[in-house]
Scaffold this motif. Sequence first.
Motif, PDB file in Angstrom:
ATOM      1  N   ASN A  29       0.828  -1.217   0.000  1.00  0.00           N
ATOM      2  CA  ASN A  29       0.000   0.000   0.000  1.00  0.00           C
ATOM      3  C   ASN A  29       0.859   1.262   0.000  1.00  0.00           C
ATOM      4  O   ASN A  29       0.707   2.142   0.844  1.00  0.00           O
ATOM      5  N   THR A  30       1.788   1.337  -0.954  1.00  0.00           N
ATOM      6  CA  THR A  30       2.652   2.505  -1.076  1.00  0.00           C
ATOM      7  C   THR A  30       2.234   3.332  -2.292  1.00  0.00           C
ATOM      8  O   THR A  30       1.346   2.948  -3.049  1.00  0.00           O
ATOM      9  N   ASN A  31       2.902   4.469  -2.483  1.00  0.00           N
ATOM     10  CA  ASN A  31       2.574   5.344  -3.611  1.00  0.00           C
ATOM     11  C   ASN A  31       3.857   5.967  -4.145  1.00  0.00           C
ATOM     12  O   ASN A  31       4.950   5.474  -3.909  1.00  0.00           O
ATOM     13  N   GLU A  32       3.713   7.081  -4.848  1.00  0.00           N
ATOM     14  CA  GLU A  32       4.874   7.713  -5.461  1.00  0.00           C
ATOM     15  C   GLU A  32       5.854   8.284  -4.437  1.00  0.00           C
ATOM     16  O   GLU A  32       6.973   8.680  -4.784  1.00  0.00           O
ATOM     17  N   GLN A  33       5.444   8.332  -3.163  1.00  0.00           N
ATOM     18  CA  GLN A  33       6.338   8.826  -2.120  1.00  0.00           C
ATOM     19  C   GLN A  33       7.369   7.767  -1.695  1.00  0.00           C
ATOM     20  O   GLN A  33       8.224   8.043  -0.858  1.00  0.00           O
ATOM     21  N   ALA A  34       7.289   6.572  -2.260  1.00  0.00           N
ATOM     22  CA  ALA A  34       8.202   5.501  -1.862  1.00  0.00           C
ATOM     23  C   ALA A  34       9.654   5.860  -2.149  1.00  0.00           C
ATOM     24  O   ALA A  34      10.559   5.451  -1.411  1.00  0.00           O
ATOM     25  N   GLU A  35       9.905   6.651  -3.197  1.00  0.00           N
ATOM     26  CA  GLU A  35      11.290   7.035  -3.495  1.00  0.00           C
ATOM     27  C   GLU A  35      11.854   7.916  -2.387  1.00  0.00           C
ATOM     28  O   GLU A  35      13.030   7.786  -2.027  1.00  0.00           O
ATOM     29  N   ARG A  36      11.031   8.803  -1.848  1.00  0.00           N
ATOM     30  CA  ARG A  36      11.501   9.639  -0.734  1.00  0.00           C
ATOM     31  C   ARG A  36      11.835   8.771   0.478  1.00  0.00           C
ATOM     32  O   ARG A  36      12.800   9.034   1.200  1.00  0.00           O
TER      33      ARG A  36
ATOM     34  N   GLU B  81      15.191   7.278  -0.065  1.00  0.00           N
ATOM     35  CA  GLU B  81      16.238   8.257   0.211  1.00  0.00           C
ATOM     36  C   GLU B  81      16.499   8.363   1.713  1.00  0.00           C
ATOM     37  O   GLU B  81      17.655   8.394   2.151  1.00  0.00           O
ATOM     38  N   ARG B  82      15.427   8.410   2.490  1.00  0.00           N
ATOM     39  CA  ARG B  82      15.595   8.514   3.940  1.00  0.00           C
ATOM     40  C   ARG B  82      16.235   7.254   4.507  1.00  0.00           C
ATOM     41  O   ARG B  82      17.091   7.325   5.394  1.00  0.00           O
ATOM     42  N   CYS B  83      15.827   6.093   4.003  1.00  0.00           N
ATOM     43  CA  CYS B  83      16.352   4.829   4.518  1.00  0.00           C
ATOM     44  C   CYS B  83      17.854   4.701   4.275  1.00  0.00           C
ATOM     45  O   CYS B  83      18.610   4.301   5.174  1.00  0.00           O
ATOM     46  N   ILE B  84      18.307   5.034   3.073  1.00  0.00           N
ATOM     47  CA  ILE B  84      19.728   4.896   2.783  1.00  0.00           C
ATOM     48  C   ILE B  84      20.536   5.923   3.562  1.00  0.00           C
ATOM     49  O   ILE B  84      21.655   5.640   4.027  1.00  0.00           O
TER      50      ILE B  84
ATOM     51  N   ILE C 224      27.257   0.128   1.769  1.00  0.00           N
ATOM     52  CA  ILE C 224      25.825  -0.141   1.765  1.00  0.00           C
ATOM     53  C   ILE C 224      25.191   0.497   0.534  1.00  0.00           C
ATOM     54  O   ILE C 224      25.516   1.628   0.169  1.00  0.00           O
ATOM     55  N   ARG C 225      24.325  -0.256  -0.108  1.00  0.00           N
ATOM     56  CA  ARG C 225      23.588   0.229  -1.265  1.00  0.00           C
ATOM     57  C   ARG C 225      22.135  -0.224  -1.136  1.00  0.00           C
ATOM     58  O   ARG C 225      21.855  -1.240  -0.490  1.00  0.00           O
ATOM     59  N   LEU C 226      21.264   0.507  -1.777  1.00  0.00           N
ATOM     60  CA  LEU C 226      19.827   0.204  -1.676  1.00  0.00           C
ATOM     61  C   LEU C 226      19.223   0.123  -3.066  1.00  0.00           C
ATOM     62  O   LEU C 226      19.397   1.030  -3.889  1.00  0.00           O
ATOM     63  N   ALA C 227      18.506  -0.950  -3.301  1.00  0.00           N
ATOM     64  CA  ALA C 227      17.718  -1.108  -4.528  1.00  0.00           C
ATOM     65  C   ALA C 227      16.253  -1.193  -4.137  1.00  0.00           C
ATOM     66  O   ALA C 227      15.908  -1.843  -3.141  1.00  0.00           O
ATOM     67  N   ALA C 228      15.393  -0.524  -4.893  1.00  0.00           N
ATOM     68  CA  ALA C 228      13.973  -0.504  -4.537  1.00  0.00           C
ATOM     69  C   ALA C 228      13.123  -0.365  -5.792  1.00  0.00           C
ATOM     70  O   ALA C 228      13.555   0.227  -6.787  1.00  0.00           O
ATOM     71  N   CYS C 229      11.928  -0.915  -5.718  1.00  0.00           N
ATOM     72  CA  CYS C 229      10.988  -0.789  -6.834  1.00  0.00           C
ATOM     73  C   CYS C 229       9.560  -0.783  -6.304  1.00  0.00           C
ATOM     74  O   CYS C 229       9.262  -1.401  -5.279  1.00  0.00           O
ATOM     75  N   THR C 230       8.720  -0.058  -6.996  1.00  0.00           N
ATOM     76  CA  THR C 230       7.292  -0.020  -6.682  1.00  0.00           C
ATOM     77  C   THR C 230       6.527  -0.538  -7.890  1.00  0.00           C
ATOM     78  O   THR C 230       6.728  -0.060  -9.013  1.00  0.00           O
TER      79      THR C 230
END
Length: 245
Positions: free
Chosen positions: A163-170, A173-176, A190-196
Amino acid sequence: MDSRTPSGNSRSVNLLFLAVGLLVLAQIVLIYYQLASLPSMLPGLLALVGLVSLLLRVRSRSASQDERIEKLQHSLITQRMTDQDTGAALPGWFGQALDTECRRAIREFTPLTLMQFTLRCTDPATLAACRVRLAKMLTDQVSRPGDLVGLSDSGDIELLLPNTNEQAERLAERCIAQAERLLSAERVEIRLAACTLQPKADLSPDKVKEHLIHQIDRVNIQPPSSYSYRAEPADVEALNSTFNL
């Protein structure tokens, strides 16, 4: 064999009943030779009946407890869901949760996000300690129903966010940024990969993993503390297609 185990308890009870059986046999023989004095033996017979009744109740209760213990042991073995060090969901449970949330996303027409944090360090002990700290930080950060911190098959930390939206990229950013601050004192990359992904009819764990792998490949060629994120574009026609459970 430990007498505290279910089989040990059953053996003890069986030995006890054997002793009682021998006692009953002795009483029968005694009665046979003392029929003339039956009234004097009545209290002993009543006591014997009471003892047998008590032992039958004990045996029944012991059998019930043995069954409950065996069920509990089986449950603990088959339902071990979290890693004892990080507290994160094990790959099997995480995979089941991902499958469930894919189905839920389609039913409720809500996007779904999956993240993976990749840690690299030459010291195995430091790597393990950083993984524990990162998992704890993420567990403290996410609290919505369905949010889940887990482990991939390779031991990387994953984060499932239904249940996420376009704010997932933000959020990525905060998580990394938070992970970088948390582990800044350690010699770890440390690197982060993510997709919605959108709740299209073909949404599945395999599709989610495929998209995530693309982002992992992209971020692995970038400097440490980088992230790569992609949101699948919404397709109104695909979202309105029929999905049969």
